[in-house]
Design an enzyme around this catalytic site. Structure first.
Site, PDB file in Angstrom:
ATOM      1  N   GLY A   8       1.348  -1.471  -0.433  1.00 43.46           N
ATOM      2  CA  GLY A   8      -0.252  -0.242   0.097  1.00 43.46           C
ATOM      3  C   GLY A   8       1.163   1.184   0.331  1.00 43.46           C
ATOM      4  O   GLY A   8       0.213   2.218   0.546  1.00 43.46           O
ATOM      5  N   GLY A   9       1.832   1.120  -0.511  1.00 40.52           N
ATOM      6  CA  GLY A   9       2.923   1.845  -0.070  1.00 40.52           C
ATOM      7  C   GLY A   9       2.773   3.138  -0.674  1.00 40.52           C
ATOM      8  O   GLY A   9       3.526   4.832  -0.890  1.00 40.52           O
ATOM      9  N   ALA A  10       1.635   3.215  -2.189  1.00 40.21           N
ATOM     10  CA  ALA A  10       1.402   4.362  -3.785  1.00 40.21           C
ATOM     11  C   ALA A  10       0.092   4.864  -2.595  1.00 40.21           C
ATOM     12  O   ALA A  10       0.070   6.415  -3.210  1.00 40.21           O
ATOM     13  CB  ALA A  10       0.912   3.815  -4.914  1.00 40.21           C
ATOM     14  N   PHE A  12      -1.530   7.162   0.967  1.00 38.95           N
ATOM     15  CA  PHE A  12      -1.570   8.470   1.641  1.00 38.95           C
ATOM     16  C   PHE A  12      -0.541   8.556   2.783  1.00 38.95           C
ATOM     17  O   PHE A  12       0.501   9.038   3.042  1.00 38.95           O
ATOM     18  CB  PHE A  12      -2.832   9.009   2.647  1.00 38.95           C
ATOM     19  CG  PHE A  12      -3.152   9.142   3.362  1.00 38.95           C
ATOM     20  CD1 PHE A  12      -1.877  11.150   3.418  1.00 38.95           C
ATOM     21  CD2 PHE A  12      -4.056   9.197   4.291  1.00 38.95           C
ATOM     22  CE1 PHE A  12      -2.567  11.926   4.237  1.00 38.95           C
ATOM     23  CE2 PHE A  12      -3.600  10.488   5.583  1.00 38.95           C
ATOM     24  CZ  PHE A  12      -3.119  11.372   5.309  1.00 38.95           C
ATOM     25  N   TYR A 185     -14.793  -3.862   9.282  1.00 40.59           N
ATOM     26  CA  TYR A 185     -13.554  -3.382   9.183  1.00 40.59           C
ATOM     27  C   TYR A 185     -12.665  -3.153  10.191  1.00 40.59           C
ATOM     28  O   TYR A 185     -11.635  -4.111  10.274  1.00 40.59           O
ATOM     29  CB  TYR A 185     -13.562  -1.683   8.742  1.00 40.59           C
ATOM     30  CG  TYR A 185     -12.326  -1.479   8.514  1.00 40.59           C
ATOM     31  CD1 TYR A 185     -10.723  -1.584   7.912  1.00 40.59           C
ATOM     32  CD2 TYR A 185     -12.016  -0.059   9.382  1.00 40.59           C
ATOM     33  CE1 TYR A 185     -10.111  -0.406   7.774  1.00 40.59           C
ATOM     34  CE2 TYR A 185     -10.434  -0.044   9.371  1.00 40.59           C
ATOM     35  CZ  TYR A 185      -9.850  -0.061   8.967  1.00 40.59           C
ATOM     36  OH  TYR A 185      -8.208   0.341   9.186  1.00 40.59           O
ATOM     37  N   ARG A 253     -14.050  12.124  18.016  1.00 41.48           N
ATOM     38  CA  ARG A 253     -12.574  11.329  17.316  1.00 41.48           C
ATOM     39  C   ARG A 253     -11.505  11.496  17.445  1.00 41.48           C
ATOM     40  O   ARG A 253     -11.524  13.264  18.503  1.00 41.48           O
ATOM     41  CB  ARG A 253     -12.589  10.860  16.333  1.00 41.48           C
ATOM     42  CG  ARG A 253     -13.509  10.352  15.150  1.00 41.48           C
ATOM     43  CD  ARG A 253     -13.862   8.455  15.604  1.00 41.48           C
ATOM     44  NE  ARG A 253     -15.250   8.077  15.130  1.00 41.48           N
ATOM     45  CZ  ARG A 253     -16.461   7.599  15.698  1.00 41.48           C
ATOM     46  NH1 ARG A 253     -16.886   8.651  16.591  1.00 41.48           N
ATOM     47  NH2 ARG A 253     -17.370   7.478  14.449  1.00 41.48           N
TER      48      ARG A 253
END
Length: 374
Positions: A8-10, A12, A185, A253
């Site tokens: 997932g390095g591309a 955010f 999730y 949050r």
């Protein structure tokens, strides 16, 4: 120099992390599927980092892709995930494949190839806690389960004590709190944690699990309608569309700027810390209504929002992190206040060419699926 795989390095967090790690002399491999929902159509790795990394385009839910990616790696930072909480409640298979199958494939590939991994860093989520920790004046520390929809229909949004049913007060949630995820999730993130701790202990691979609170900042996707309420709200504001606030706006949050998160990950890399689970947040609670007002003020735009009193399945009422362990283990305290972070974020948004982020369509889909209720 370390060989570091960032799944997932591309995305955010990944892109910001790579910019921090490259000057330190690391050799970085990125595995990312460039999901159009997050990155847009015809997405590419940012040009200022693309020449300096090895890039594999593919999904973590494909075993052979993971096998290729983990080969020769010293450090694995697993960021890749389907993070859409609301969408996970009706795209159950999609979320499961990305998250649970993804970590299973990474661990299977390490096991099969006997990779001598020095450390695995996994970004989990505050979603594993569900409602988190509260204090009851009669019962002491308690952990509410899922809120009763009959109460919510009466606009009684705060969960009562599950024992004596009186009013309770939110408290900072520490790492030893009960884990009661309220969304698919959250369930997948907790499952990933269990996979990592089980396999890494059996293979004697050091691991660190980082339970991230709500991460925001420059580089966040402005088109994904399911993740990152700051980016969703910012896109609505900048395109002149009103914001709809769920429940009564008092749900809260813990918001932490992406650069603070990056420094936590670097600290984990640099320090001899292993087999630990650490909260990563600001340690402060901010209501959604407060956040919206801060955003409008930072954009210098007249507020245009409505409170719709709707409830989204899988959403919690409050959660903020106890960050004492982060400070004690890593010597780190967040340095970017919410006010300064939002100012940085809105300055960046003002430089972007923003179009519709499909938020209205997402709301209609959730209503049609029965996920969004009034």
């Amino acid at each position: 120099m370390k060989n570091i795989l960032i799944t997932g390095g591309a995305g955010f967090i990944g892109t910001n992390l790579i910019k921090r790690l490259l000057p330190m002399g690391n050799k970085i491999t990125v595995l990312d599927n460039l999901d159009p929902q997050v990155h847009g159509i015809n997405a590419k790795v940012e040009p200022d980092i693309r020449p300096y990394i090895s890039f594999i385009k593919g999904n973590v839910d494909n075993y052979h892709t993971c096998e290729q990616a983990v080969c020769g790696q010293d450090i694995i930072i697993h960021l890749a995930a389907d993070t859409a909480t609301g969408q996970s409640m009706y795209e159950i298979t999609k979320c499961t494949k990305s998250n649970i199958n993804g970590i299973a494939n990474i661990l299977q590939a390490i096991t099969n190839q006997h990779i001598k991994v020095e450390k695995i860093i996994f970004t989990s989520s505050r979603a594993v806690y569900g409602e988190g920790k509260y204090i009851c004046p009669n019962c002491g520390v308690i952990y509410p389960k899922r809120r009763n929809f009959e109460d919510i229909k009466r606009r009684e949004y705060d969960p009562p004590c599950p024992v004596c049913h009186c009013k309770i007060k939110k408290a900072a949630t520490d790492e030893d709190s009960l884990l009661i995820p309220q969304s698919i999730y959250g369930v997948t993130k907790l499952t990933q944690e269990l996979y990592i701790s089980t396999v890494c202990r059996s293979l004697n691979i050091p691991f660190v699990i980082l339970r991230l609170q709500n991460v925001y900042g420059e580089g966040q996707s402005l088109i994904n309608p399911y993740t990152g309420i700051l980016s969703i709200f910012a896109s609505r504001i900048i395109t002149g569309k009103p914001i709809e606030i769920f429940e009564d706006g008092q749900e809260s949050r813990d918001f932490i700027h992406v650069q603070d998160v990056i420094e936590v990950i670097v600290a984990v890399l640099m320090r001899n810390i292993s087999n630990s689970t650490i909260n990563v947040g600001s340690g402060k609670s901010t209501s959604v209504l407060e956040l919206v007002k801060l955003l409008y003020s930072s954009f210098n735009i007249q507020p245009n929002y409505t409170i719709n009193y709707m409830y989204r399945s899988g959403d919690i009422r409050h959660n903020y992190a106890d960050i004492k362990l982060m400070h004690n283990l890593l010597g780190f305290t967040p340095s970017i206040s919410l006010q300064n972070g939002i100012a940085r974020f809105t300055n960046w948004v003002n430089e972007m060419d923003i179009t519709e982020n499909y938020y209205a369509e997402a709301l209609n889909t959730m209503k049609g699926k029965g996920i969004l209720k009034s």
